[in-house]
Design a protein around this motif. Sequence first.
Motif, PDB file in Angstrom:
ATOM      1  N   PHE A 183      -8.142   5.346   1.851  1.00 55.54           N
ATOM      2  CA  PHE A 183      -7.491   5.987   0.708  1.00 55.54           C
ATOM      3  C   PHE A 183      -8.471   6.164  -0.449  1.00 55.54           C
ATOM      4  O   PHE A 183      -8.600   7.256  -1.013  1.00 55.54           O
ATOM      5  N   TYR A 212     -10.514   9.619  -1.491  1.00 54.33           N
ATOM      6  CA  TYR A 212     -10.360  10.175  -2.842  1.00 54.33           C
ATOM      7  C   TYR A 212     -11.721  10.432  -3.481  1.00 54.33           C
ATOM      8  O   TYR A 212     -11.950  11.501  -4.072  1.00 54.33           O
ATOM      9  N   PHE A 260      -6.550   0.977   2.880  1.00 55.16           N
ATOM     10  CA  PHE A 260      -6.984   1.011   1.481  1.00 55.16           C
ATOM     11  C   PHE A 260      -8.380   1.610   1.365  1.00 55.16           C
ATOM     12  O   PHE A 260      -8.652   2.401   0.452  1.00 55.16           O
ATOM     13  N   MET A 281       0.798  -1.223   0.000  1.00 55.60           N
ATOM     14  CA  MET A 281       0.000   0.000   0.000  1.00 55.60           C
ATOM     15  C   MET A 281       0.834   1.279   0.000  1.00 55.60           C
ATOM     16  O   MET A 281       0.513   2.224  -0.742  1.00 55.60           O
ATOM     17  N   LYS A 296      -2.215  11.718   2.132  1.00 55.13           N
ATOM     18  CA  LYS A 296      -2.587  10.352   2.498  1.00 55.13           C
ATOM     19  C   LYS A 296      -1.404   9.402   2.327  1.00 55.13           C
ATOM     20  O   LYS A 296      -1.171   8.526   3.170  1.00 55.13           O
ATOM     21  N   ALA A 297      -0.656   9.566   1.250  1.00 59.32           N
ATOM     22  CA  ALA A 297       0.528   8.726   1.047  1.00 59.32           C
ATOM     23  C   ALA A 297       1.556   8.963   2.152  1.00 59.32           C
ATOM     24  O   ALA A 297       2.184   8.015   2.652  1.00 59.32           O
ATOM     25  N   SER A 306      -0.229   9.089  -6.099  1.00 57.95           N
ATOM     26  CA  SER A 306      -0.131  10.521  -5.796  1.00 57.95           C
ATOM     27  C   SER A 306       0.831  11.231  -6.742  1.00 57.95           C
ATOM     28  O   SER A 306       0.566  12.363  -7.181  1.00 57.95           O
ATOM     29  N   LEU A 320      -4.111  13.208  -1.944  1.00 56.90           N
ATOM     30  CA  LEU A 320      -3.356  11.987  -2.211  1.00 56.90           C
ATOM     31  C   LEU A 320      -1.945  12.067  -1.639  1.00 56.90           C
ATOM     32  O   LEU A 320      -1.422  11.081  -1.097  1.00 56.90           O
ATOM     33  N   ILE A 340       0.353   7.212   5.270  1.00 54.09           N
ATOM     34  CA  ILE A 340       0.519   5.757   5.165  1.00 54.09           C
ATOM     35  C   ILE A 340       1.959   5.364   5.456  1.00 54.09           C
ATOM     36  O   ILE A 340       2.227   4.384   6.169  1.00 54.09           O
ATOM     37  N   ALA A 367       0.298   3.898  -3.049  1.00 50.65           N
ATOM     38  CA  ALA A 367      -0.235   5.230  -2.753  1.00 50.65           C
ATOM     39  C   ALA A 367       0.715   6.318  -3.247  1.00 50.65           C
ATOM     40  O   ALA A 367       0.273   7.347  -3.786  1.00 50.65           O
TER      41      ALA A 367
END
Length: 264
Positions: free
Chosen positions: A178, A182, A175, A108, A199-200, A116, A196, A203, A112
């Motif tokens: 995410f 989005y 997941f 993940m 969020k990345a 992004s 994005l 993570i 991600a």
Amino acid sequence: MPFLESLEAWSFRIFGGVAPSFLKHVFEFKGYLERAKIKIYPATYVSLMFFIALLTLPVSIASLVLLYLYGFLPLLFLVPIPFYVMIGFLLIPMSKASDRASALEREMPFAATYISVMASGGIAPYISFKRLAEVELMPAMSSEAREIIKDVEIFGIDPLTAIEKAAKENPLDVFRDFLSGYASTVIIGGDITHFLERKAEDIFKTRAMRVKVAAERLGMLLETFIIVMVLMSLSFYILFSVESIYSIGMSTYSSMLLYTYLFT
């Protein structure tokens, strides 16, 4: 598989009337089957569970008879075998969902980041998923991406709805967050690229914290192991020293303890 299909047909023919009541009042399988990616109708799955349990019923009856006649106690474990079958059918979706989540969790952060970065270049996440579907280095993410593509190109669902559907049916919370985040950002007209990227980053931070915690636990276990080994070595040293000085007749037992310590 023809045999499995015929087995499902027979089971549904026998227990098809009972399965909906079981799903409604006892246990709801639909969500578990979706998260485990088991492509079977929940009522059919329950019917198959009852049918397999019914097939094992003669084993339970025979075990009871032999237990009554000969008193062979190990047969007692075979008596509830239909319940073992039902418990197995309950645990299989959970186990498969857990395996699916574990495999996806490892990939993940990289997926991600890829999505992004592509989004910052003006490429929609759906196009990124189409490219991820061809990446062999991330088999779990590739499988999830193929499901999204199948919903769009075969079933005619729009990409945003397909992404939301994939989020709902996935067992991994990261997941789900995410993809659903989005979709929500697109609906409200927010900054997709910023979301994005953030969020990345989150993570990766979460993954780093988990690795750190795992390393700390491993270090604690190693320290405990070393302490136990040192204490045991000192104990044996003191034991043999006392025995050699006073000759208290513990040589046989001491040797047994030493061999047990060395070979375990």
